[in-house]
Design a protein around this motif. Sequence first.
Motif, PDB file in Angstrom:
ATOM      1  N   VAL A   4       0.863  -1.178   0.000  1.00 29.58           N
ATOM      2  CA  VAL A   4       0.000   0.000   0.000  1.00 29.58           C
ATOM      3  C   VAL A   4       0.899   1.227   0.000  1.00 29.58           C
ATOM      4  CG1 VAL A   4      -1.816   1.238   1.222  1.00 29.58           C
ATOM      5  CG2 VAL A   4      -1.755  -1.266   1.291  1.00 29.58           C
ATOM      6  N   ALA A   5       0.684   2.145  -0.943  1.00 29.40           N
ATOM      7  CA  ALA A   5       1.569   3.302  -1.076  1.00 29.40           C
ATOM      8  C   ALA A   5       0.775   4.565  -1.316  1.00 29.40           C
ATOM      9  CB  ALA A   5       2.569   3.082  -2.216  1.00 29.40           C
ATOM     10  N   SER A   6       1.293   5.678  -0.836  1.00 34.39           N
ATOM     11  CA  SER A   6       0.632   6.975  -1.029  1.00 34.39           C
ATOM     12  C   SER A   6       0.753   7.410  -2.480  1.00 34.39           C
ATOM     13  CB  SER A   6       1.246   8.028  -0.107  1.00 34.39           C
ATOM     14  OG  SER A   6       2.636   8.136  -0.319  1.00 34.39           O
ATOM     15  N   ALA A   7      -0.321   7.999  -3.008  1.00 34.49           N
ATOM     16  CA  ALA A   7      -0.362   8.407  -4.416  1.00 34.49           C
ATOM     17  C   ALA A   7       0.368   9.713  -4.664  1.00 34.49           C
ATOM     18  CB  ALA A   7      -1.816   8.538  -4.877  1.00 34.49           C
ATOM     19  N   GLY A   8       0.626  10.508  -3.611  1.00 34.58           N
ATOM     20  CA  GLY A   8       1.363  11.747  -3.791  1.00 34.58           C
ATOM     21  C   GLY A   8       0.522  12.977  -3.520  1.00 34.58           C
ATOM     22  N   ASN A   9       1.201  14.061  -3.167  1.00 39.33           N
ATOM     23  CA  ASN A   9       0.547  15.320  -2.799  1.00 39.33           C
ATOM     24  C   ASN A   9       0.741  16.396  -3.858  1.00 39.33           C
ATOM     25  OD1 ASN A   9       0.019  13.987  -0.411  1.00 39.33           O
ATOM     26  ND2 ASN A   9       1.613  15.029   0.748  1.00 39.33           N
ATOM     27  N   ASP A  10       0.767  16.009  -5.120  1.00 37.31           N
ATOM     28  CA  ASP A  10       1.137  16.932  -6.195  1.00 37.31           C
ATOM     29  C   ASP A  10       0.016  17.114  -7.208  1.00 37.31           C
ATOM     30  OD1 ASP A  10       3.928  17.312  -5.314  1.00 37.31           O
ATOM     31  OD2 ASP A  10       4.057  15.172  -5.712  1.00 37.31           O
ATOM     32  N   ARG A  11      -1.182  17.350  -6.715  1.00 39.63           N
ATOM     33  CA  ARG A  11      -2.331  17.533  -7.611  1.00 39.63           C
ATOM     34  C   ARG A  11      -2.110  18.685  -8.575  1.00 39.63           C
ATOM     35  NH1 ARG A  11      -8.663  17.966  -5.650  1.00 39.63           N
ATOM     36  NH2 ARG A  11      -9.565  18.627  -7.619  1.00 39.63           N
ATOM     37  N   THR A  12      -1.361  19.710  -8.156  1.00 37.52           N
ATOM     38  CA  THR A  12      -1.149  20.868  -9.016  1.00 37.52           C
ATOM     39  C   THR A  12      -0.256  20.560 -10.212  1.00 37.52           C
ATOM     40  OG1 THR A  12       0.596  21.551  -7.486  1.00 37.52           O
ATOM     41  CG2 THR A  12      -1.546  22.615  -7.257  1.00 37.52           C
ATOM     42  N   GLU A  13       0.280  19.365 -10.315  1.00 37.15           N
ATOM     43  CA  GLU A  13       1.002  18.973 -11.525  1.00 37.15           C
ATOM     44  C   GLU A  13       0.044  18.536 -12.627  1.00 37.15           C
ATOM     45  OE1 GLU A  13       4.041  19.299 -12.345  1.00 37.15           O
ATOM     46  OE2 GLU A  13       4.945  19.859 -10.437  1.00 37.15           O
ATOM     47  N   GLY A  14      -1.221  18.337 -12.297  1.00 38.17           N
ATOM     48  CA  GLY A  14      -2.196  17.967 -13.312  1.00 38.17           C
ATOM     49  C   GLY A  14      -2.273  16.464 -13.537  1.00 38.17           C
ATOM     50  N   LEU A  15      -2.929  16.103 -14.638  1.00 37.80           N
ATOM     51  CA  LEU A  15      -3.174  14.689 -14.959  1.00 37.80           C
ATOM     52  C   LEU A  15      -1.899  13.977 -15.403  1.00 37.80           C
ATOM     53  CD1 LEU A  15      -6.448  15.494 -16.782  1.00 37.80           C
ATOM     54  CD2 LEU A  15      -6.342  13.787 -14.977  1.00 37.80           C
ATOM     55  N   PHE A  16      -1.964  12.640 -15.354  1.00 38.38           N
ATOM     56  CA  PHE A  16      -0.864  11.780 -15.781  1.00 38.38           C
ATOM     57  C   PHE A  16       0.395  12.037 -14.957  1.00 38.38           C
ATOM     58  CE2 PHE A  16      -3.648  12.023 -19.496  1.00 38.38           C
ATOM     59  CZ  PHE A  16      -3.790  10.673 -19.817  1.00 38.38           C
ATOM     60  N   PHE A  17       0.241  12.044 -13.628  1.00 34.66           N
ATOM     61  CA  PHE A  17       1.392  12.268 -12.751  1.00 34.66           C
ATOM     62  C   PHE A  17       1.366  11.198 -11.661  1.00 34.66           C
ATOM     63  CE2 PHE A  17       4.230  14.525  -9.831  1.00 34.66           C
ATOM     64  CZ  PHE A  17       5.167  14.999 -10.721  1.00 34.66           C
ATOM     65  N   THR A  70      -1.416  -0.999  -4.273  1.00 36.69           N
ATOM     66  CA  THR A  70      -2.559  -0.118  -4.075  1.00 36.69           C
ATOM     67  C   THR A  70      -2.058   1.300  -3.868  1.00 36.69           C
ATOM     68  OG1 THR A  70      -3.798  -1.909  -3.005  1.00 36.69           O
ATOM     69  CG2 THR A  70      -4.621   0.330  -2.700  1.00 36.69           C
ATOM     70  N   GLY A  71      -2.363   2.191  -4.810  1.00 35.18           N
ATOM     71  CA  GLY A  71      -2.033   3.602  -4.677  1.00 35.18           C
ATOM     72  C   GLY A  71      -3.207   4.333  -4.053  1.00 35.18           C
ATOM     73  N   VAL A  72      -2.948   5.090  -2.995  1.00 36.69           N
ATOM     74  CA  VAL A  72      -4.028   5.669  -2.185  1.00 36.69           C
ATOM     75  C   VAL A  72      -4.007   7.191  -2.277  1.00 36.69           C
ATOM     76  CG1 VAL A  72      -5.178   5.646   0.056  1.00 36.69           C
ATOM     77  CG2 VAL A  72      -3.681   3.738  -0.606  1.00 36.69           C
ATOM     78  N   GLY A  73      -5.111   7.767  -2.734  1.00 38.56           N
ATOM     79  CA  GLY A  73      -5.321   9.200  -2.689  1.00 38.56           C
ATOM     80  C   GLY A  73      -6.009   9.599  -1.400  1.00 38.56           C
ATOM     81  N   LEU A  89      -5.639   2.576 -13.959  1.00 42.83           N
ATOM     82  CA  LEU A  89      -6.293   3.338 -12.901  1.00 42.83           C
ATOM     83  C   LEU A  89      -5.291   3.788 -11.840  1.00 42.83           C
ATOM     84  CD1 LEU A  89      -9.035   4.323 -11.752  1.00 42.83           C
ATOM     85  CD2 LEU A  89      -9.082   2.211 -10.418  1.00 42.83           C
ATOM     86  N   TYR A  90      -5.323   5.079 -11.514  1.00 42.75           N
ATOM     87  CA  TYR A  90      -4.470   5.665 -10.485  1.00 42.75           C
ATOM     88  C   TYR A  90      -5.154   6.927  -9.999  1.00 42.75           C
ATOM     89  CZ  TYR A  90      -0.178   7.362  -8.247  1.00 42.75           C
ATOM     90  OH  TYR A  90       0.771   7.788  -7.340  1.00 42.75           O
ATOM     91  N   PRO A  91      -5.365   7.075  -8.684  1.00 40.04           N
ATOM     92  CA  PRO A  91      -5.084   6.116  -7.633  1.00 40.04           C
ATOM     93  C   PRO A  91      -6.063   4.950  -7.645  1.00 40.04           C
ATOM     94  CG  PRO A  91      -6.287   7.975  -6.734  1.00 40.04           C
ATOM     95  CD  PRO A  91      -5.993   8.320  -8.168  1.00 40.04           C
ATOM     96  N   SER A  92      -5.752   3.923  -6.853  1.00 49.11           N
ATOM     97  CA  SER A  92      -6.652   2.778  -6.772  1.00 49.11           C
ATOM     98  C   SER A  92      -7.896   3.117  -5.961  1.00 49.11           C
ATOM     99  CB  SER A  92      -5.945   1.584  -6.108  1.00 49.11           C
ATOM    100  OG  SER A  92      -4.694   1.321  -6.686  1.00 49.11           O
ATOM    101  N   LEU A  93      -7.683   3.836  -4.859  1.00 51.97           N
ATOM    102  CA  LEU A  93      -8.736   4.167  -3.900  1.00 51.97           C
ATOM    103  C   LEU A  93      -8.370   5.468  -3.208  1.00 51.97           C
ATOM    104  CD1 LEU A  93      -8.873   0.600  -2.408  1.00 51.97           C
ATOM    105  CD2 LEU A  93     -10.964   1.739  -3.140  1.00 51.97           C
ATOM    106  N   VAL A  94      -9.301   5.993  -2.429  1.00 53.78           N
ATOM    107  CA  VAL A  94      -9.003   7.138  -1.579  1.00 53.78           C
ATOM    108  C   VAL A  94      -9.494   6.853  -0.169  1.00 53.78           C
ATOM    109  CG1 VAL A  94      -9.011   8.868  -3.416  1.00 53.78           C
ATOM    110  CG2 VAL A  94     -11.164   8.288  -2.267  1.00 53.78           C
TER     111      VAL A  94
END
Length: 947
Positions: free
Chosen positions: A343-356, A367-370, A541-546
């Motif tokens: 299980v891994a964090s999806a990242g805190n970089d929403r301001t980079e936009g899509l496909f990141f 499992t990538g978690v938002g 699919l990314y993230p897998s879940l939130v």
Amino acid sequence: MARFLVALGALCAAAAGASAFAHADGASSTLGAAAQVVPNSFILEVDASAATLAKRGLTPFAALSRTLAAVEHSGYSHTVRERFESIPDVFHGASIQVADGVSIEDLQKIEGVKRVWPIRKYQLPRDPVDSISDYTFQPVASSLVARSKITISASGQVSKKRASTLPPASAYRGSTFYPHVQTNINLLHNAGYLGQGVKIAVFDGGLDYTNPILGGCFGEGCHISFGYDFVGDDYDGDNSPTPSDDPFATCTTHGTHITGIIGALANEYGVVGAAPMATLGHYRVAGCNDFSADDIIVAAMLRALAEDVDVINISLGTPVGFLNNSVTQIVAEYLASRGVHVVASAGNDRTEGLFFSNAPAAGFSSTGVGATDVVNLPAYNALVAGRDPIPYTSPTPFALPGQYTLYFTSTSQTPANDACTALPSSTPDLTNRVVVVRRGGCDFTVKQKNVGAAGGRVVLIANTQGSLTIPQLNVGTSGLTAVASIRYEDGVKLLEYYNASPNGQILTFPSGPLVPNVRETVSGGTIAYYSNFGPTNDLYLYPSLVAPGTDIVSTVPGGLGIMRGTSQSAPLLAGAYALILAARRSENLTPTQLRGIFQNSAKFVPNAVGSSALETVMLQGAGEIDVNRAFAARTLFSPSAIQLNDTANYRQPQILTLENRNPYAVTYTFSASYAQNIVTYNDGASNQIIPSTVPDESNYKVVRTTFSPRELTIPAGATGTVSIRMVAPGFSPADVDRFPLFSGFVNVRGQSVINKRFQTFNVPYFGLGARMVDMPVLDTTDVALGPRLPFIAVGEDILAESAIVIARNDPAVVYFRLAAGTRRLSVDYVSASLDYDSTIPSVTNPTARMSKLAKRATPALYADVPTVGALFRPDYFPPRDNLVRGPFGYSDYELPLNGTFTENGQTTTLPNGESYRVLIRALKITADPTLSSSYESWLSPPFSFSG
């Protein structure tokens, strides 16, 4: 030559976050988002296939030793950082550090080497707080130590090796801890499921296990019962680690906070872990500056496998863009095949936009978690005499003795710059007053210091209308005794009380646990503003879940603290995984099965509080976890998420397989719901090139969906299939140019044929209304640097089309950026006379753009393009560069152009007087790598060397 429009100092500052490769002449280069790497360090994968080993008459271990010897015999002196020998059938190799000038291409040519990666740096995601300094956590109350019955030495230190007395299972019944109520974890706790028998390893930056809420000790018999320090305090990703058997660390708060989210023991504050009776351990993989590296993480993964860990939580990452694009992703896939849930964090970089997307969160089986914002806030009550209590947000209650009178620094409903300057001389004595200050106009610390300078001791900062929650406030150096935040509506209520009787409002601050149901009315239950967008470049699919990740109270060194990020949502899910693994142990659920159960039982996330419109799947993945629904789900879906791909590779029909694990037959009926569209480029890729940092969302486009059959009855223990045909929505050419992603859910209602009880499930789907092959790869804008990219510059002067001479002692630099990921990138010296019709003009920056040379005849095949020498040819798939915030800041590629290149360990110097160009080629996503037409390309102006 044209002048470089951005000051060189500003350029260097912008790129300061990138690591450097040293070159033979001592020059260095910054190499993009993917190349935040450890200098001169590589991971070698050795060919340990049965056929190869049989042919060479070797065992896997002898093959590794022989390959490392071949590296030395080839003239590449090296030191071994880590050996990876425990899974030779999947990944066999070592990480090494070599001298300057040795390239990936050099190492790839050595007999026995299968593949080579640079060692990438990883960083713990930064806590996405607002502008706030003096970010120190409040100490834990002394009563907590006494309550936990932890032995204290004469020096006041908690014993590190003394077994702790852990609370019984009954201590967790009836919990109202707000993230658990939001996800229904509390219902499993009430039923006695607390993760018993499941082994969880946290990969992070060390922890303070002396915190009583984490048991107070480390080792056998302790709550934190196993672990290892792979790096030591001083490790920064570049230097040598100093491992030890003890993961203790207090130089950062991150690892202690993450560990508490999983395993915090019952306490007087009501803050409890998701799986507090799991077997909990900590592998320290990052030093005090929060950096780690591929080989460190892989070593920890292999140790976790050897120590029979069931669940791994990793709250760190690095941009990758693609699946299986790093060693950590490959090893994570292997761990999944052995039953280890990553299980891994999806990242805190929403301001980079899509496909990141980041590794190791992006994976077929991980499992990538938002993150979502919490529905209820962490709050304690301030009691107002004769009136309703006022909740305030703080990690622990003030627990102040005596009574306090209310005071407002401004009685305006909307004061500007409240307490941003020194308080007036008319301010009364604030010693025994609660001072309320409104947010806005300056940093919180400025307001606090101004109140403290005026004699104030207790401050409540009231939020402004419609603003996101205020992060944890701390007294710092302000001189205050206590500070906390309150909601906008509570500030309004207090002001009404104050205006009615300025000196008659008496407040007290008792001890006590967190109070429930303090609603977060602005963004509660929606996707957090920082949570990364998907999907991967492979359209996975990314993230897998939130899961809830904002305003989470958990343990920190010395007490409790409030933090936010996907670092906080990932361990909540890791703990939830442990609950289901413990509760459904007999099923031996695989990582993909368990992830699917959580995905298909998840809750929809709306795009705004109170909205019926669903947030795009590119942010919510399959939705927010509902642990009680996951516990009850006895239907497994394959696939658990439907990836429709792009318009060039649209997959129709979709076959959905249902496995009924209920002890009775179930009738399933199917329908569909739709989520919002979201576009990658607000103004179209033809104009914008770089994905938008604030991509447009619009009302959903209806995907016409038909099911065959529409209703399906599956006997107990059997499987069935349904064929789903999805007609993608129509998009205008202008919309196609914006690269729209449409998404939604297949809704499934399963009803027992015996008792008519039912459960609902949701299978997410998404598709791209354009072709990935058309996505721009090379950045040709002036957004990042000022001049248009790519270009070559000497100092601040940009090369124009006329040939120039470059002095070797004053080398030029090739500047370029990736606007999208690519599966092949090459930067080469070529002859100036090369016939090649590049897709990007040689000169883009002079005020009066010069015309291109006559059209050239480009070879049809990539391999047929003659090159003189390689400047840069990475073997990995570079992701797009960071533009706004990324984990390492802004990134680009800056390659020194000094007339030398290294191949096979030999440095070649190009002769003076000969004319050359630089050719950059980047493979378009999904294109055929063998064809020249598959690449975006830039052929530089001509130049020669002197000196």
